[in-house]
Design a protein around this motif. Structure first.
Motif, PDB file in Angstrom:
ATOM      1  N   GLU A   1       0.826  -1.205   0.000  1.00  0.00           N
ATOM      2  CA  GLU A   1       0.000   0.000   0.000  1.00  0.00           C
ATOM      3  C   GLU A   1       0.866   1.263   0.000  1.00  0.00           C
ATOM      4  OE1 GLU A   1      -4.000  -1.421   2.460  1.00  0.00           O
ATOM      5  OE2 GLU A   1      -2.200  -0.780   3.555  1.00  0.00           O
ATOM      6  N   ALA A   2       1.926   1.244   0.803  1.00  0.00           N
ATOM      7  CA  ALA A   2       2.802   2.413   0.888  1.00  0.00           C
ATOM      8  C   ALA A   2       3.513   2.651  -0.438  1.00  0.00           C
ATOM      9  CB  ALA A   2       3.820   2.221   2.020  1.00  0.00           C
ATOM     10  N   ARG A   3       3.953   1.563  -1.092  1.00  0.00           N
ATOM     11  CA  ARG A   3       4.629   1.720  -2.377  1.00  0.00           C
ATOM     12  C   ARG A   3       3.674   2.256  -3.434  1.00  0.00           C
ATOM     13  NH1 ARG A   3       9.581   0.386  -3.207  1.00  0.00           N
ATOM     14  NH2 ARG A   3      10.742  -0.964  -1.770  1.00  0.00           N
ATOM     15  N   ALA A   4       2.447   1.752  -3.437  1.00  0.00           N
ATOM     16  CA  ALA A   4       1.466   2.219  -4.420  1.00  0.00           C
ATOM     17  C   ALA A   4       1.132   3.686  -4.203  1.00  0.00           C
ATOM     18  CB  ALA A   4       0.205   1.359  -4.333  1.00  0.00           C
ATOM     19  N   ARG A   5       0.972   4.079  -2.944  1.00  0.00           N
ATOM     20  CA  ARG A   5       0.651   5.480  -2.645  1.00  0.00           C
ATOM     21  C   ARG A   5       1.821   6.386  -3.011  1.00  0.00           C
ATOM     22  NH1 ARG A   5      -2.998   9.312  -2.785  1.00  0.00           N
ATOM     23  NH2 ARG A   5      -2.989  10.744  -0.990  1.00  0.00           N
ATOM     24  N   ALA A   6       3.047   5.939  -2.741  1.00  0.00           N
ATOM     25  CA  ALA A   6       4.222   6.736  -3.091  1.00  0.00           C
ATOM     26  C   ALA A   6       4.296   6.936  -4.599  1.00  0.00           C
ATOM     27  CB  ALA A   6       5.488   6.049  -2.580  1.00  0.00           C
ATOM     28  N   ALA A   7       4.092   5.881  -5.357  1.00  0.00           N
ATOM     29  CA  ALA A   7       4.154   5.991  -6.816  1.00  0.00           C
ATOM     30  C   ALA A   7       3.076   6.925  -7.342  1.00  0.00           C
ATOM     31  CB  ALA A   7       4.013   4.609  -7.444  1.00  0.00           C
ATOM     32  N   GLU A   8       1.867   6.815  -6.769  1.00  0.00           N
ATOM     33  CA  GLU A   8       0.754   7.676  -7.191  1.00  0.00           C
ATOM     34  C   GLU A   8       1.073   9.154  -6.954  1.00  0.00           C
ATOM     35  OE1 GLU A   8      -3.747   8.725  -5.553  1.00  0.00           O
ATOM     36  OE2 GLU A   8      -2.783   6.830  -4.969  1.00  0.00           O
ATOM     37  N   LEU A   9       1.595   9.471  -5.768  1.00  0.00           N
ATOM     38  CA  LEU A   9       1.879  10.868  -5.441  1.00  0.00           C
ATOM     39  C   LEU A   9       3.070  11.409  -6.239  1.00  0.00           C
ATOM     40  CD1 LEU A   9       1.310  10.718  -1.582  1.00  0.00           C
ATOM     41  CD2 LEU A   9      -0.025  12.053  -3.221  1.00  0.00           C
ATOM     42  N   LEU A  10       4.085  10.603  -6.457  1.00  0.00           N
ATOM     43  CA  LEU A  10       5.238  11.070  -7.225  1.00  0.00           C
ATOM     44  C   LEU A  10       4.843  11.419  -8.653  1.00  0.00           C
ATOM     45  CD1 LEU A  10       7.884   8.571  -5.842  1.00  0.00           C
ATOM     46  CD2 LEU A  10       7.949  11.055  -5.562  1.00  0.00           C
ATOM     47  N   GLU A  11       3.956  10.636  -9.233  1.00  0.00           N
ATOM     48  CA  GLU A  11       3.480  10.956 -10.578  1.00  0.00           C
ATOM     49  C   GLU A  11       2.624  12.219 -10.556  1.00  0.00           C
ATOM     50  OE1 GLU A  11       4.194   9.763 -13.545  1.00  0.00           O
ATOM     51  OE2 GLU A  11       5.684   8.481 -12.559  1.00  0.00           O
ATOM     52  N   ARG A  12       1.756  12.328  -9.571  1.00  0.00           N
ATOM     53  CA  ARG A  12       0.879  13.495  -9.493  1.00  0.00           C
ATOM     54  C   ARG A  12       1.678  14.785  -9.329  1.00  0.00           C
ATOM     55  NH1 ARG A  12      -4.485  14.422  -5.744  1.00  0.00           N
ATOM     56  NH2 ARG A  12      -4.792  16.597  -6.331  1.00  0.00           N
ATOM     57  N   PHE A  13       2.754  14.719  -8.573  1.00  0.00           N
ATOM     58  CA  PHE A  13       3.555  15.911  -8.297  1.00  0.00           C
ATOM     59  C   PHE A  13       4.719  16.056  -9.274  1.00  0.00           C
ATOM     60  CE2 PHE A  13       0.970  15.647  -4.656  1.00  0.00           C
ATOM     61  CZ  PHE A  13       1.005  16.866  -3.989  1.00  0.00           C
ATOM     62  N   ARG A  14       4.631  15.339 -10.380  1.00  0.00           N
ATOM     63  CA  ARG A  14       5.603  15.437 -11.465  1.00  0.00           C
ATOM     64  C   ARG A  14       7.031  15.155 -10.991  1.00  0.00           C
ATOM     65  NH1 ARG A  14       2.084  19.568 -12.304  1.00  0.00           N
ATOM     66  NH2 ARG A  14       3.489  21.199 -11.545  1.00  0.00           N
ATOM     67  N   LEU A  15       7.145  14.122 -10.158  1.00  0.00           N
ATOM     68  CA  LEU A  15       8.442  13.704  -9.646  1.00  0.00           C
ATOM     69  C   LEU A  15       8.768  12.269 -10.051  1.00  0.00           C
ATOM     70  CD1 LEU A  15       8.173  15.190  -6.030  1.00  0.00           C
ATOM     71  CD2 LEU A  15       9.682  16.012  -7.854  1.00  0.00           C
ATOM     72  N   GLY A  16       7.967  11.699 -10.922  1.00  0.00           N
ATOM     73  CA  GLY A  16       8.157  10.305 -11.300  1.00  0.00           C
ATOM     74  C   GLY A  16       9.532  10.018 -11.869  1.00  0.00           C
ATOM     75  N   ASP A  17      10.050  10.927 -12.702  1.00  0.00           N
ATOM     76  CA  ASP A  17      11.354  10.709 -13.320  1.00  0.00           C
ATOM     77  C   ASP A  17      12.490  10.787 -12.306  1.00  0.00           C
ATOM     78  OD1 ASP A  17      10.110  10.423 -15.741  1.00  0.00           O
ATOM     79  OD2 ASP A  17      10.515  12.483 -16.412  1.00  0.00           O
ATOM     80  N   ALA A  18      12.244  11.432 -11.168  1.00  0.00           N
ATOM     81  CA  ALA A  18      13.275  11.584 -10.140  1.00  0.00           C
ATOM     82  C   ALA A  18      13.007  10.698  -8.929  1.00  0.00           C
ATOM     83  CB  ALA A  18      13.354  13.046  -9.691  1.00  0.00           C
ATOM     84  N   ALA A  19      12.064   9.763  -9.047  1.00  0.00           N
ATOM     85  CA  ALA A  19      11.637   8.973  -7.892  1.00  0.00           C
ATOM     86  C   ALA A  19      12.782   8.202  -7.249  1.00  0.00           C
ATOM     87  CB  ALA A  19      10.526   8.006  -8.307  1.00  0.00           C
ATOM     88  N   GLY A  20      13.732   7.723  -8.059  1.00  0.00           N
ATOM     89  CA  GLY A  20      14.807   6.909  -7.517  1.00  0.00           C
ATOM     90  C   GLY A  20      16.041   7.690  -7.121  1.00  0.00           C
ATOM     91  N   ARG A  21      16.029   9.016  -7.310  1.00  0.00           N
ATOM     92  CA  ARG A  21      17.186   9.840  -6.978  1.00  0.00           C
ATOM     93  C   ARG A  21      17.132  10.315  -5.537  1.00  0.00           C
ATOM     94  NH1 ARG A  21      16.445  14.272 -11.281  1.00  0.00           N
ATOM     95  NH2 ARG A  21      17.557  15.445  -9.664  1.00  0.00           N
ATOM     96  N   ALA A  22      18.296  10.487  -4.926  1.00  0.00           N
ATOM     97  CA  ALA A  22      18.354  11.032  -3.564  1.00  0.00           C
ATOM     98  C   ALA A  22      17.829  12.462  -3.566  1.00  0.00           C
ATOM     99  CB  ALA A  22      19.778  11.003  -3.030  1.00  0.00           C
ATOM    100  N   ALA A  23      17.066  12.822  -2.540  1.00  0.00           N
ATOM    101  CA  ALA A  23      16.432  14.139  -2.478  1.00  0.00           C
ATOM    102  C   ALA A  23      17.453  15.266  -2.415  1.00  0.00           C
ATOM    103  CB  ALA A  23      15.488  14.214  -1.275  1.00  0.00           C
ATOM    104  N   LYS A  24      18.688  14.965  -1.995  1.00  0.00           N
ATOM    105  CA  LYS A  24      19.693  16.030  -1.931  1.00  0.00           C
ATOM    106  C   LYS A  24      20.046  16.557  -3.313  1.00  0.00           C
ATOM    107  CE  LYS A  24      23.513  12.696  -1.608  1.00  0.00           C
ATOM    108  NZ  LYS A  24      24.584  12.193  -0.704  1.00  0.00           N
ATOM    109  N   GLY A  25      19.712  15.825  -4.362  1.00  0.00           N
ATOM    110  CA  GLY A  25      19.944  16.288  -5.715  1.00  0.00           C
ATOM    111  C   GLY A  25      18.756  17.002  -6.328  1.00  0.00           C
ATOM    112  N   TYR A  26      17.678  17.172  -5.552  1.00  0.00           N
ATOM    113  CA  TYR A  26      16.489  17.850  -6.049  1.00  0.00           C
ATOM    114  C   TYR A  26      16.676  19.369  -5.998  1.00  0.00           C
ATOM    115  CZ  TYR A  26      13.576  13.577  -5.754  1.00  0.00           C
ATOM    116  OH  TYR A  26      13.039  12.344  -5.934  1.00  0.00           O
ATOM    117  N   SER A  27      15.997  20.070  -6.883  1.00  0.00           N
ATOM    118  CA  SER A  27      15.932  21.532  -6.789  1.00  0.00           C
ATOM    119  C   SER A  27      15.030  21.922  -5.622  1.00  0.00           C
ATOM    120  CB  SER A  27      15.374  22.114  -8.086  1.00  0.00           C
ATOM    121  OG  SER A  27      14.009  21.743  -8.245  1.00  0.00           O
TER     122      SER A  27
END
Length: 346
Positions: A111-137
């Motif tokens: 359930e947690a994985r499905a919810r994470a994937a759903e939100l990452l796509e909604r917030f346009r972060l799907g392409d960066a889902a596997g990257r460490a957050a320290k590399g995010y803008s």
């Protein structure tokens, strides 16, 4: 329409500092309530009380119809909280951050994985889902932080200075996401020092200063109440700016100001415009631009509080927090501390 958030005579003190001195406010379900005020006015203190992270010293607060003191557990189940600075673990990926929150909220691993994937796509972060957050803008971190606050599908969202430090494009992205959430029935309590943000997003606004409510209403109602129009004049010759300011001030009063190479003054008398034109003509001041426009929310804030809003400069929030954080409730550990307690998600 029911009330999602209600405060009645809310009082909070930090030693000798009166952070809240009897605050009353209401946020209707499915709307955005903007909570405005100078730094140290009590905005963050109010949010922390609504989020069950502080206990009030007087009055009462209801969230979703539940008392924040007597029914704190029920309140927490209804809400999400996003603070001034993104509270994500920079060493975890976007997926791992959301998975951690989901597991802490009691979701099963699938359930947690499905919810994470759903939100990452909604917030346009799907392409960066596997990257460490320290590399995010900065904008990506803010979107991830907002996504984290939605893992538990909250009905009520507290946004405390949510776009502090973001560039205009990233701010616009957060605004768009918030509008989408509200259209789905989420209620948002928004504190911000960016008054254009409140003007665009808030259905209603409450202005507090020194721990007290000093005004409330829709953005248009507040503008009408404090002077619905503003005269704006720009002389042809910049050297005439100070003289124009003095002449207009004689007719319009002490709220006449110089801003960005122009003179502005509230218009409370329909005769002000022709009076100003006559004075400037008699003084030989050539006018490059002269217009009447609607008051901005920034000018409303200035009229109500005596100074302009200033973005928060510290991650600690309002100044009244400086005396300590008594009565912090469970969950006030921050997401990174929760991660240390729970172990790395997989």
């Amino acid at each position: 329409m029911t009330d999602a958030i209600r405060a009645e005579g809310l009082v909070k003190r930090f030693k000798e500092t009166q952070a809240l001195a009897g605050v009353d406010l209401v946020a209707r379900s499915g709307t955005v309530l903007g909570l405005l005020g100078p730094n140290g006015a009590g905005k963050t203190t109010a949010v922390r009380i609504f989020a069950t992270l502080l206990r009030p010293d007087g009055g009462r607060a209801l969230v979703g119809g539940h008392d924040v003191v007597r029914e704190a557990g029920r309140v927490r189940a209804l809400l999400g909280l996003t603070g001034q600075y993104a509270a994500v673990d920079e060493n975890l990926s976007g997926t791992e951050n959301l998975l951690m929150i989901g597991r802490l909220l009691g979701l099963s691993r699938p359930e947690a994985r499905a919810r994470a994937a759903e939100l990452l796509e909604r917030f346009r972060l799907g392409d960066a889902a596997g990257r460490a957050a320290k590399g995010y803008s900065g904008g990506m971190r803010r979107r991830l932080d907002l996504a984290a606050s939605l893992v538990g599908r909250p009905r009520i969202l507290f946004l405390d200075e949510p776009t502090t430090g973001l560039d205009p494009h990233s701010r616009g992205e957060v605004w768009e996401l918030l509008r989408g959430l509200v259209s789905e029935g989420v209620t948002a309590l928004l504190t911000t020092q960016y008054l254009d943000e409140a003007d665009r997003l808030a259905d209603e606004i409450v202005v507090i200063d020194k721990g007290r409510v000093i005004a409330g209403g829709t953005p248009d109602e507040l503008k009408d109440r404090t002077g619905g129009q503003v005269l704006e004049l720009r002389p042809v010759r910049p050297d005439d700016l100070d003289r124009a300011h003095a002449l207009i001030g004689e007719a319009a009063g002490p709220q006449t100001r110089i801003e960005g190479g122009a003179v502005t003054a509230p218009v409370n008398d329909p005769e002000l415009m022709p009076a100003v034109v006559r004075r400037l003509d008699a003084a030989g001041i050539a006018v490059g631009e002269l217009a009447l426009r609607r008051s901005s929310l920034d000018e409303v804030f200035l009229a109500l509080t005596g100074h302009r809003a200033e973005p928060a400069s510290s991650p600690t929030g309002d100044a009244e927090q400086g005396d300590g954080r008594p009565d912090a409730g469970p969950g006030d550990t921050g997401r990174n501390d929760s991660y240390e307690q729970a172990g790395r998600p997989s």
